[in-house]
Scaffold this motif. Structure first.
Motif, mmCIF file in Angstrom:
data_model
loop_
_atom_site.group_PDB
_atom_site.id
_atom_site.type_symbol
_atom_site.label_atom_id
_atom_site.label_comp_id
_atom_site.label_asym_id
_atom_site.label_seq_id
_atom_site.Cartn_x
_atom_site.Cartn_y
_atom_site.Cartn_z
ATOM 1 N N ALA A 1 3.752 13.041 -7.265
ATOM 2 C CA ALA A 1 2.473 12.755 -6.601
ATOM 3 C C ALA A 1 1.394 12.341 -7.596
ATOM 4 O O ALA A 1 0.225 12.209 -7.215
ATOM 5 N N LEU A 2 1.748 12.117 -8.849
ATOM 6 C CA LEU A 2 0.743 11.608 -9.796
ATOM 7 C C LEU A 2 0.238 10.257 -9.290
ATOM 8 O O LEU A 2 1.022 9.443 -8.807
ATOM 9 N N PRO A 3 -1.072 10.000 -9.395
ATOM 10 C CA PRO A 3 -1.577 8.691 -8.933
ATOM 11 C C PRO A 3 -0.821 7.568 -9.644
ATOM 12 O O PRO A 3 -0.485 7.681 -10.827
ATOM 13 N N ARG A 4 -0.520 6.505 -8.902
ATOM 14 C CA ARG A 4 0.203 5.387 -9.497
ATOM 15 C C ARG A 4 -0.685 4.607 -10.457
ATOM 16 O O ARG A 4 -1.880 4.430 -10.211
ATOM 17 N N GLY A 5 -0.090 4.143 -11.541
ATOM 18 C CA GLY A 5 -0.829 3.297 -12.476
ATOM 19 C C GLY A 5 -0.978 1.895 -11.918
ATOM 20 O O GLY A 5 -0.097 1.425 -11.191
ATOM 21 N N THR A 6 -2.071 1.249 -12.258
ATOM 22 C CA THR A 6 -2.331 -0.067 -11.667
ATOM 23 C C THR A 6 -2.071 -1.209 -12.646
ATOM 24 O O THR A 6 -2.152 -2.374 -12.275
ATOM 25 N N ALA A 7 -1.744 -0.891 -13.904
ATOM 26 C CA ALA A 7 -1.371 -1.958 -14.841
ATOM 27 C C ALA A 7 0.091 -2.332 -14.595
ATOM 28 O O ALA A 7 0.784 -1.712 -13.786
ATOM 29 N N ALA A 8 0.557 -3.372 -15.295
ATOM 30 C CA ALA A 8 1.937 -3.814 -15.127
ATOM 31 C C ALA A 8 2.892 -2.644 -15.351
ATOM 32 O O ALA A 8 2.651 -1.783 -16.204
ATOM 33 N N LEU A 9 3.952 -2.601 -14.549
ATOM 34 C CA LEU A 9 4.990 -1.578 -14.635
ATOM 35 C C LEU A 9 4.482 -0.172 -14.348
ATOM 36 O O LEU A 9 5.126 0.815 -14.710
ATOM 37 N N PHE B 1 1.210 11.784 -19.780
ATOM 38 C CA PHE B 1 1.877 10.848 -18.876
ATOM 39 C C PHE B 1 1.060 9.565 -18.902
ATOM 40 O O PHE B 1 -0.151 9.593 -18.686
ATOM 41 N N ILE B 2 1.728 8.484 -19.205
ATOM 42 C CA ILE B 2 1.045 7.192 -19.365
ATOM 43 C C ILE B 2 1.438 6.203 -18.285
ATOM 44 O O ILE B 2 0.911 5.102 -18.214
ATOM 45 N N ARG B 3 2.379 6.600 -17.432
ATOM 46 C CA ARG B 3 2.928 5.658 -16.460
ATOM 47 C C ARG B 3 3.329 6.394 -15.186
ATOM 48 O O ARG B 3 3.927 7.467 -15.246
ATOM 49 N N SER B 4 3.007 5.787 -14.050
ATOM 50 C CA SER B 4 3.454 6.296 -12.755
ATOM 51 C C SER B 4 3.714 5.065 -11.905
ATOM 52 O O SER B 4 2.799 4.452 -11.365
ATOM 53 N N HIS B 5 4.972 4.689 -11.841
ATOM 54 C CA HIS B 5 5.398 3.423 -11.249
ATOM 55 C C HIS B 5 6.010 3.730 -9.883
ATOM 56 O O HIS B 5 7.049 4.378 -9.806
ATOM 57 N N ASP B 6 5.352 3.255 -8.846
ATOM 58 C CA ASP B 6 5.771 3.646 -7.499
ATOM 59 C C ASP B 6 7.240 3.323 -7.236
ATOM 60 O O ASP B 6 7.735 2.255 -7.596
ATOM 61 N N ASN B 7 7.907 4.265 -6.576
ATOM 62 C CA ASN B 7 9.328 4.128 -6.205
ATOM 63 C C ASN B 7 10.201 3.903 -7.436
ATOM 64 O O ASN B 7 11.243 3.251 -7.345
ATOM 65 N N TYR B 8 9.775 4.433 -8.583
ATOM 66 C CA TYR B 8 10.558 4.182 -9.786
ATOM 67 C C TYR B 8 10.506 5.371 -10.748
ATOM 68 O O TYR B 8 11.381 6.232 -10.668
ATOM 69 N N VAL B 9 9.506 5.425 -11.602
ATOM 70 C CA VAL B 9 9.472 6.487 -12.607
ATOM 71 C C VAL B 9 8.041 6.913 -12.947
ATOM 72 O O VAL B 9 7.105 6.147 -12.807
ATOM 73 N N VAL B 10 7.902 8.171 -13.391
ATOM 74 C CA VAL B 10 6.744 8.571 -14.195
ATOM 75 C C VAL B 10 7.264 8.732 -15.618
ATOM 76 O O VAL B 10 8.454 9.002 -15.826
ATOM 77 N N GLY C 1 0.796 -1.227 0.000
ATOM 78 C CA GLY C 1 0.000 0.000 0.000
ATOM 79 C C GLY C 1 0.828 1.277 0.000
ATOM 80 O O GLY C 1 0.276 2.361 0.168
ATOM 81 N N MET C 2 2.152 1.153 -0.213
ATOM 82 C CA MET C 2 2.991 2.353 -0.255
ATOM 83 C C MET C 2 2.468 3.387 -1.236
ATOM 84 O O MET C 2 2.569 4.594 -1.016
ATOM 85 N N GLU C 3 1.917 2.905 -2.373
ATOM 86 C CA GLU C 3 1.489 3.831 -3.423
ATOM 87 C C GLU C 3 0.341 4.734 -2.965
ATOM 88 O O GLU C 3 0.093 5.776 -3.566
ATOM 89 N N LEU C 4 -0.350 4.331 -1.890
ATOM 90 C CA LEU C 4 -1.413 5.187 -1.355
ATOM 91 C C LEU C 4 -0.828 6.352 -0.566
ATOM 92 O O LEU C 4 -1.430 7.423 -0.459
#
Lengths: 321, 321
Positions: free
Chosen positions: B234-242, B103-112, A228-231
């Motif tokens: 702070a962009l919402p994280r994407g929920t698809a792969a990567l 922006f098509i991707r927001s990967h937590d602890n990684y990249v937008v 849940g870190m992403e929250l």
């Protein structure tokens, strides 16, 4: 669509052309068909080959569910490193102290933090019934043979030794005989004022950026976010000094914070984490030191402590990361 | 209200009790009044004492303004490290290629990451008029005496040497004679597929978590965010792969991406950055290696490359960080 890297979990074609060449030369000398080169394992391969005994379930007696409007954050406490703080946080949770307490800070590349906005005002502070407001510091603890330690061989800028202890990233100073939890992404610490005993667990922060390892040995760390870190990391950043929210209407309230053991079995989030004292974990670390996924052209050969993921999965399901 | 640390910029009372004690003992031996201990400088002190010549303005010819609904992100390009990619990005910007690209991707602890969602489909991909879609890799460049380098003395897990070159965090391998931009928080890279020459700058990513240094030497880095990171992280994280967004309605469109030099003077965001080849910067690094703000009880004695802030300020104003 271009990717930053090849984190997709798929079958590797060829990743070690050098090795393939050597095998081809050897085969040519022997006049035989070249043997297919051995495929180096990726993290996906390693996780897919893991045994049930490589995983340990989260202990409901040391697991917290932090529920906010966006969903549930699962936290694992670390009683071996901060026994008094963990006991106090459990006491605060038992008296439902945190229910309604908001996130008051979201500091970019640093921390989100929750706590009583009036905590510093004796008149207005939310009352505490049985727990304590302040505790002695638990910044480190003695190295002890009973404490497991899986070393990382790649060194560390901040500490003489780093590795994992029962899945927690830790640092050690053998000369001083001390060990401590390391600040990595998702680590949870007890905010304090200038005095070392001015914390206690009523205000907690979670790291959301590059590991602030300079905080090690300056704060009592109590656990880490397991899911849940992403929250938390995507909470809007605060615009006041240090990332505090300017206005109370920006606060993000905690709906409830509960010990998993106190939650009915059917409402629990049942997770297990890859044990770090296993050959599977050592193999996983190697896949992070030398990425063999086909996207990578130059494996790093080393890895930082905080760049090694700690795979978590729903019990009986495939690993999440 | 408890803080995680003492990042407030205020006057230090006492920060070196050990030193104070030594001075007191020496004074007592001499039978004299103890001299007041010299106050160690904090980052605030160092920045407050900086000279105008310690700062350099961003060059409008290498500065981009990325405007999204939430505000403006200011980007500095690094033509010395990726000349072809930077030229190509400027060409794409000149033909307004990125306007409307999301922006098509927001990967937590990684990249937008932003880019054409149909970029992989030759029929549907957004047309490019004058720029190129693919370029040879620019993962590193030769070490050159004309290239400034301020070394960090604390070592690095990933590279033989690290430091700063004209304010950019860089790594070097003197044996190989190569240097490259290091992935730190806010670094911008050109996404690619598996082939090294499959990128070119049409898809760009920004690092938003712990520095993914294992990507060094695997991607062409083109610059970094100088202001506005909090709008991206702070962009919402994407929920698809990567971390890709599942649905087009989650995309965050770029309103416009412009070269500062092409923007009317009155609409520019005029910033200057602390030069890294100055005594002031060396003093600042020391305040990060050994934090003397009164909150800190145990200075780390070392610092990681990516934990050193690069102070930026509006021209003529106080530093932002």
């Amino acid at each position: 669509m271009n990717r930053v890297d090849g984190k997709t979990w798929r079958v590797i074609r060829v990743t070690q052309p050098g090795l393939a060449l050597c095998l081809a030369v050897a085969a040519s000398l022997a006049g035989a068909e070249p043997a297919p080169p051995e495929k180096p394992r990726t993290m996906t391969d390693v996780l897919a080959a893991s045994k049930p005994s490589d995983w340990r379930p989260l202990d409901p007696a040391n697991t917290l569910y932090l529920d906010i409007a966006a969903g549930r954050v699962v936290i694992e406490l670390a009683p071996r490193y901060a026994p008094q703080h963990v006991a106090n946080i459990k006491a605060l949770v038992a008296e439902k102290y945190f229910d309604g307490i908001p996130f008051i800070r979201s500091h970019d590349n640093y921390v989100v933090q929750w706590g009583d906005p009036n905590g510093g005002d004796k008149e207005k502070a939310k009352p505490i019934r049985t727990a304590k407001r302040h505790l002695p510091a638990e910044f480190s603890r003695p190295i002890d043979k009973a404490l497991p330690f899986t070393p990382l061989p790649d060194g560390d800028v901040y500490a003489p030794e780093v590795g994992w202890s029962d899945t927690f990233p830790v640092a050690r100073d053998p000369e001083a005989g001390q060990t401590w939890l390391a600040h990595c992404y998702g680590t949870i610490g007890a905010g304090r004022d200038n005095a070392p005993d001015s914390g206690g667990g009523t205000e907690l922060y979670v790291t959301i950026g590059h590991a602030p390892r300079h905080l090690d040995l300056n704060v009592t760390l109590v656990g880490r976010v397991v899911q849940g870190m992403e929250l938390l990391s995507a909470l809007p950043r605060g615009t006041a000094a240090l990332g505090f929210y300017d206005k109370p209407e920006q606060y993000v309230p905690i709906k409830s914070l509960r010990l998993a053991a106190d939650v009915p079995e059917a409402e629990r989030t049942k997770l297990e984490i890859l044990r770090t004292d296993t050959e599977t974990f050592t193999a996983l670390v190697e896949t992070r030191r030398n990425r063999r996924d086909e996207w990578y052209l130059k494996p790093a050969g080393k890895v930082e402590l905080c760049n090694v993921p700690l795979p978590v999965r729903a019990i009986g399901k495939a690993a999440q990361k």
